[in-house]
Motif scaffolding. Structure first.
Motif: not given
Length: 880
Positions: A310-324, A348-349, A371-375
């Motif tokens: 998935x490449x540069x898809x709009x982030x619709x539900x961003x609550x998890x990512x914002x908390x992280x 949780x994520x 932004x955020x980098x996650x592995x």
């Protein structure tokens, strides 16, 4: 010694015979356990201890086996992970120094404790491994005692090696049994792979164990000597592996981050995450990029094993990512392993996405978070993310953030450069035809005249006014008229040399600069080419064909030419003279041909006719209360809807109206319309809406004895409450005749209206008149607003004006607000009202009423994009 692992941590739901996979594994585990117990009870328990056995508590041996199980070397092969413990070393030592019962008990319980406490194994997997340890210990003892009896004391070391290998073979066969159950078939190649990995390591560990055992038996003190080189070897190896890992990480960092700068951006992001996932041996890698305004426009790019990227898809539900993101920004970087019970956002994520562990880091530079980098999902059950992985990911994130920042800066610089060039071009060219506009043309004429003053090579100006344009515009519409103007512009270009300049200065008027040397003969040839081109029919679309003529005037420079303005004015006069002389090819300006007064009389007559014919109309620019965001009224502005030229901006006729005295008539018209429209707005709005309308008064109007009666009559005729009318005057008006101006303003004030100083700070700005005259409001000039945040002087002046008004109890209005930054800045200073293109361009009175009414229902007026309906010239905002 190897232990059971499964890289995917997933059991395939295959059914073989009567039992499910899990049931077959349980059956195998029970079989191994029964075999281990039977072997111990029947054979091992009765075996004698080795002659060299020591009388040590079994707990010490259990601790040794636990420590050996903690000291593990992990081997990752594709999705399968294998662990080789130091348990083989302890087993080799225990064969010589422990009793059989101690060995089996200590190996099963000690290794099992390490599996529980260190590797956090539970349930069936733990039971299987403990059973396998017990069986392996029993098998090794049987083999060791059997071979020792036949080989003798001199070759008991060989018996120990074979015994350790037999334990390893037992473990590999048990694990192969599990693999066969999981895959539903027996694959001999897997067993060969297991043996190929485990046998060499088992031999090495057993050999070291034999050295330790013999040293203990023959010379216990030598253990210290053995420990020293062993420690040195371990330290050297760790230093080597650490340096090698650091070198590999630096190379990996360079290779992976360089992917962001190669090829297509989207393809580069996908390749980048694939490489990150591979580097960390993880199931998933995810990159969240914030938009320029933070959350707005955020995107997610994700690479997951076995799934389409998935490449540069709009982030619709961003609550998890914002908390992280908030957590990572505060902590630097995060790591987790699910099931630990910490319940952090990262836990949780990871758990929600089926990942057994995860590591995340914020993409930060000095001034912002990008932004955020996650592995997540480390492949292999025996390994997880370590502090080194955490540090490496944080380094990755910082490099990526720096790369993004540099890329964005470069892109921003390029965009700014392009925008500046675009704005410069727009400011100096006619948007319809692309020809230079009045400003650029005047600049080029000035340059030509300046050069001619030194070289005596004089230019000429040709002034053209199209004949027959108005009928085309009226008959076929503005689109046809625009097409005609573009065609004329293209043909003009074709008639000139590259050094010459053609420009459109408004309506159907064009001018041409002919650089010197120029004489009447050359001018005649150029005019002949122009007329020949104008005579060619023009296709306007839909089969409509037309031709136009032109009235042409020429001014040729000479030593008597004072400046560029005079040269252009001469050509203009000659053109008007040619228009009054039909059939004339062109006229060259000569003194006496016409005067500016004559031209002015014609223009004044045209303006008077426009007033009489109703060509002048009033539009309104909303005023916004910065405290509530609601529009609370508007400023009345005047425009001339010329039947031929279209909309003429006020800077083309206000000065003429002042000189001719027509400004009083225009001002009375605007005042009457403004009061009438404002009364309608008040009637449409809620009762508590504090609405107002502002109207400009010129110097002539303030000096006119009738102005007070005109204002009173307008209020009475419209029914508008006087306090809702604000009359704007400039500082210059106050300075002409202070006594008369003061008397007039106090009389107006007595009517109940309010008085505002327009463009405060650009005139005399004497603080004395703020005390002497009945002032209610100060309007901060757009010149100061334009420079806010960019010019320190404008910042200081604006702040001083607002603070001065606050001290004197006056309202302040910021004019020309075009950006959100300017709006926030003046609001922060405490400015009360604002107007400008950020909120609305000048609109019709009905639109203002609708805007006001809707704002009291829906809340506030939304800022407009600056690209919406931007007028061609700043003069369109000027009022009468």
């Amino acid at each position: 010694m190897t232990t059971m692992t499964n890289g995917a941590d997933a059991v395939q739901n295959t059914f073989l015979g009567r039992f499910s996979v899990s049931q077959r594994i349980m059956l195998l585990t029970a079989t191994v356990a029964v075999a281990a117990v039977a072997l111990f009870v029947i054979v091992v328990r009765s075996l004698p201890g080795a002659p060299t056995a020591l009388n040590l508590p079994w707990v010490l041996w259990a601790g040794a086996f636990a420590l050996g199980e903690v000291l593990v070397v992990h081997w990752q092969w594709k999705r399968d992970a294998h662990s080789f413990s130091m348990g083989d070393l302890v087993l080799a030592v225990a064969l010589f120094l422990a009793t059989p019962t101690q060995l089996v008990t200590a190996m099963a319980l000690g290794s099992g404790a390490a599996l529980i406490l260190h590797r956090r194994q539970r349930g069936l997997k733990l039971a299987f491994n403990v059973a396998e340890y017990a069986l392996g210990a029993g098998v090794s003892l049987v083999v060791f005692h059997g071979l020792s009896a036949g080989l003798g004391p001199q070759l008991d070391w060989l018996a120990a090696l074979v015994a350790v290998l037999s334990a390893t073979l037992t473990a590999d066969l048990c694990i192969f049994g599990i693999m066969t159950i999981l895959e539903g078939r027996a694959d001999g190649r897997k067993l060969v792979e297991l043996l190929g990995l485990s046998v060499p390591f088992a031999l090495g560990s057993a050999g070291m164990g034999l050295v330790v055992a013999r040293t203990v038996v023959n010379d216990p003190a030598a253990l210290a000597l053995l420990a020293l080189p062993t420690l040195l070897i371990v330290v050297a190896y760790r230093a080597y592996t650490g340096a090698k890992e650091q070198q590999d990480n630096l190379q990996l960092l360079h290779e992976v981050t360089s992917l962001l700068h190669t090829g297509d951006t989207q393809e580069a992001l996908g390749d980048f995450l694939d490489s990150v996932r591979s580097a960390f041996r993880a199931e998933m890698a995810e990159l969240v990029l914030l938009g320029p305004a933070g959350r707005e426009g955020a995107t997610v790019t994700r690479s997951r094993e076995g799934a389409e990227p998935i490449v540069m898809a709009p982030l619709d539900d961003d609550q998890d990512h914002l908390r992280l993101l908030r957590l990572a920004t505060a902590s630097g970087a995060l790591t987790t392993r699910t099931g630990t019970g910490r319940d952090t956002p990262l836990d949780t994520y990871a758990a929600d996405r089926g990942l057994k562990d995860a590591v995340a880091a914020a993409l930060r530079t000095e001034d912002r978070v990008h932004g955020l980098l996650l592995v997540g999902g480390r492949i292999g059950d025996v390994t997880t993310f370590t502090s080194r992985d955490l540090a490496l990911l944080d380094t990755f994130a910082r490099h990526v953030a720096t790369s993004l920042e540099r890329g964005r800066l470069e892109e921003n610089l390029r965009q700014v450069t392009d925008l500046k060039e675009q704005l410069r071009h727009q400011a100096l060219h006619d948007p319809l035809t692309g020809l230079p506009n009045r400003t650029l043309f005047l600049d080029r004429v000035r340059q030509a005249v300046d050069v001619a003053g030194r070289t005596r090579v004089w230019p000429a100006v040709v002034y053209l006014d199209l004949d027959g344009f108005k009928p085309v515009n009226d008959t076929f519409g503005h689109e046809a008229g625009d097409a005609l103007l573009r065609t004329v512009a293209d043909r003009l270009r074709g008639c000139l040399r590259p050094a010459d300049t053609a420009a459109r200065i408004g309506g159907d008027e064009f001018v041409v600069l002919l650089n010197g040397p120029v004489d009447r003969f050359r001018v005649a040839r150029v005019v002949e080419r122009i007329r020949a081109q104008l005579a060619v029919p023009v296709l306007l679309g839909d089969g409509v064909v037309t031709t136009v003529g032109a009235s042409i005037g020429v001014a040729i420079g000479d030593v008597e030419t004072p400046d560029a303005d005079a040269l252009i004015r001469g050509a203009d006069i000659a053109m008007y003279a040619a228009k009054r002389a039909p059939g004339t090819d062109f006229l060259v300006y000569e003194p006496g041909l016409g005067t500016a007064a004559d031209t002015g009389k014609d223009a004044a007559a045209e303006l008077a006719a426009a007033i009489r014919d109703g060509e002048l109309r009033t539009v309104y620019q909303p005023l916004v209360d910065l405290r509530t965001g609601r529009p609370i009224g508007a400023e009345a502005l005047v425009r001339w809807q010329h039947p031929i030229d279209g909309t003429r901006p006020p800077d083309q006729f206000i000065a003429l109206a002042e000189e001719s005295g027509l400004i009083t008539e225009i001002g009375a018209m605007v005042l009457d319309d403004a009061c009438r429209q404002a009364a309608r707005w008040v009637a449409q709005a809620p009762a508590d809406a504090d609405l107002l309308v502002t109207v400009n008064l010129s110097a002539r109007q303030v000096a006119d004895d009738r102005i007070v009666d005109q204002v009173a009559a307008a209020l009475a005729a419209s029914g508008l409450e006087p306090h809702r009318l604000v009359l704007e005057i400039t500082e210059t008006v106050l300075m002409h005749d202070r006594d008369a101006a003061a008397a007039t303003l106090w009389q107006l004030k007595a009517l109940g209206v309010r008085i505002a100083i327009d463009d405060f700070g650009t005139g005399y700005s004497s603080l004395a008149y703020l005390r002497r005259f009945p002032i209610d409001m100060l309007k901060v000039a757009r010149e100061f607003v334009d420079g806010l945040g960019r010019d320190a002087h404008d910042d200081v002046i604006t702040r001083a004006i607002v603070e001065l008004a606050g001290t004197l109890g006056l309202l302040t209005v910021a004019e020309g607000i075009e950006t959100n930054e300017q709006s926030r800045y003046v609001a922060g200073l405490g400015c009360d009202l604002a107007q400008g293109y950020l909120f609305s361009r000048p609109i019709e009175a009905d639109a203002v009423g609708t805007l006001v009414a809707e704002s009291w229902l829906s809340g506030i007026i939304g800022p407009r994009s600056l690209e919406e309906d931007r007028p061609g010239t700043a003069g369109e905002l000027a009022s009468a």
